[in-house]
Write a protein that holds these residues in place. Sequence first.
Motif, PDB file in Angstrom:
ATOM      1  N   UNK A 173       0.662  -1.073  -0.036  1.00 39.34           N
ATOM      2  CA  UNK A 173       0.049  -0.269  -0.059  1.00 39.34           C
ATOM      3  C   UNK A 173       0.922   1.245  -0.062  1.00 39.34           C
ATOM      4  N   UNK A 174       2.088   1.243   0.053  1.00 41.32           N
ATOM      5  CA  UNK A 174       3.028   2.527   0.300  1.00 41.32           C
ATOM      6  C   UNK A 174       4.157   2.115  -0.804  1.00 41.32           C
ATOM      7  N   UNK A 175       3.933   2.527  -1.949  1.00 47.07           N
ATOM      8  CA  UNK A 175       4.813   2.587  -3.293  1.00 47.07           C
ATOM      9  C   UNK A 175       5.907   3.607  -2.616  1.00 47.07           C
ATOM     10  N   UNK A 176       7.287   3.285  -2.700  1.00 45.33           N
ATOM     11  CA  UNK A 176       8.362   4.031  -2.513  1.00 45.33           C
ATOM     12  C   UNK A 176       9.510   3.882  -3.429  1.00 45.33           C
ATOM     13  N   UNK A 177      10.197   4.874  -4.018  1.00 46.44           N
ATOM     14  CA  UNK A 177      11.307   4.653  -4.722  1.00 46.44           C
ATOM     15  C   UNK A 177      12.860   4.355  -3.774  1.00 46.44           C
ATOM     16  N   UNK A 178      12.661   5.112  -2.469  1.00 47.03           N
ATOM     17  CA  UNK A 178      13.650   5.085  -1.469  1.00 47.03           C
ATOM     18  C   UNK A 178      13.828   3.426  -0.996  1.00 47.03           C
ATOM     19  N   UNK A 179      14.895   3.033  -0.627  1.00 49.63           N
ATOM     20  CA  UNK A 179      14.931   1.842   0.181  1.00 49.63           C
ATOM     21  C   UNK A 179      14.072   1.727   1.472  1.00 49.63           C
ATOM     22  N   UNK A 180      13.440   0.799   1.695  1.00 46.17           N
ATOM     23  CA  UNK A 180      12.489   0.748   2.826  1.00 46.17           C
ATOM     24  C   UNK A 180      12.967  -0.730   3.559  1.00 46.17           C
ATOM     25  N   UNK A 181      13.195  -0.513   4.895  1.00 48.85           N
ATOM     26  CA  UNK A 181      13.638  -1.642   5.778  1.00 48.85           C
ATOM     27  C   UNK A 181      12.433  -2.103   6.882  1.00 48.85           C
ATOM     28  N   UNK A 182      12.449  -3.202   6.791  1.00 41.87           N
ATOM     29  CA  UNK A 182      11.401  -3.848   7.601  1.00 41.87           C
ATOM     30  C   UNK A 182      11.842  -4.034   9.058  1.00 41.87           C
ATOM     31  N   UNK A 183      11.173  -3.720  10.140  1.00 45.47           N
ATOM     32  CA  UNK A 183      11.692  -3.997  11.700  1.00 45.47           C
ATOM     33  C   UNK A 183      11.356  -5.387  12.029  1.00 45.47           C
ATOM     34  N   UNK A 184      12.371  -5.756  12.701  1.00 42.92           N
ATOM     35  CA  UNK A 184      12.400  -7.351  12.944  1.00 42.92           C
ATOM     36  C   UNK A 184      13.027  -7.241  14.480  1.00 42.92           C
ATOM     37  N   UNK A 185      12.391  -7.806  15.526  1.00 39.80           N
ATOM     38  CA  UNK A 185      12.923  -7.853  16.781  1.00 39.80           C
ATOM     39  C   UNK A 185      12.849  -9.193  17.420  1.00 39.80           C
ATOM     40  N   UNK A 186      13.916  -9.479  18.174  1.00 40.34           N
ATOM     41  CA  UNK A 186      14.134 -10.654  18.853  1.00 40.34           C
ATOM     42  C   UNK A 186      13.164 -10.453  20.155  1.00 40.34           C
ATOM     43  N   UNK A 187      12.371 -11.388  20.428  1.00 34.58           N
ATOM     44  CA  UNK A 187      11.503 -11.494  21.740  1.00 34.58           C
ATOM     45  C   UNK A 187      12.407 -12.059  22.813  1.00 34.58           C
ATOM     46  N   UNK A 188      12.809 -11.453  23.628  1.00 29.47           N
ATOM     47  CA  UNK A 188      13.906 -11.894  24.600  1.00 29.47           C
ATOM     48  C   UNK A 188      12.942 -12.783  25.836  1.00 29.47           C
ATOM     49  N   UNK A 189      11.772 -12.481  26.157  1.00 30.00           N
ATOM     50  CA  UNK A 189      11.131 -13.030  27.325  1.00 30.00           C
ATOM     51  C   UNK A 189       9.698 -12.545  27.463  1.00 30.00           C
TER      52      UNK A 189
END
Length: 260
Positions: A173-189
């Motif tokens: 839904x969000x076309x962009x020419x700039x690089x886009x990085x998806x956020x991924x996090x380790x769930x520690x506890x």
Amino acid sequence: MIEHRFEVICEVEPPTRPDLKHVRHQIGTLAKVSDAFLIPDNHIGRATVSSVAVAHEVEAMGGRSIACLNSRDRNLLGFRRDLLTAAAYGVDQFLFVYGDKPTSGGRTGELNVRAMIEEVRATARDAAFAGTRPFRVGTAAALRPLPTWKRAADFVFVQVSFSTEALLRWREATPLDAPVYAGVMVLASEAHARRLAAAIPDIDIPRDLVEKVRGDRNAGVEAACEQVLRIKESGAFAGVHLIPVARYREVAARLESMLG
């Protein structure tokens, strides 16, 4: 579809004391699986060593760095100081964010992210920055429609999500020419899950993942690394912004084996 090489940008935990040994260890451990390192600014509302200084340390160790700067703690003069320091150190990439709620005190109220981006763009015409490398500036995005002014950023970091499907729906839904990085996090506890839910009201943390983490401290590492691979295979993102929290050793070992 993204045509250039998929990048893994790992976030490091910045030091809260004047000692860089731990952050150097993180950088050295993650170097084999990281294309660049993001250095937070006054992480979770606590004072830390300057993100620009740590970014310079990353560059000195042969890595690429992105220094995070928050608008919460800066007035215009302080922000210009940061830009001059970065230019002197050769640090040329920034992620601008609003900033976490401080553990004590308040915010300056003078700057916002939009004004910071405009100020950086103005350095191209500023004699004080003549002969320095031009700055690249990124901004953060929630899983909601992206404001027009954020589309002018050089790259975009999408908020952490434990749902690859939600990230892909946003990207479609969000076309962009700039690089886009998806956020991924380790769930520690399980406690970590509760803190995230309190800090990010619209985040959806799968109950089955919380249950797995309760019984296996490495389940969060495995889930995050698998999500990185799914995002890579989708071809929808330039890369990921990976937050290993304290599990950076386990993340480095698992990602190295998965990515080959």
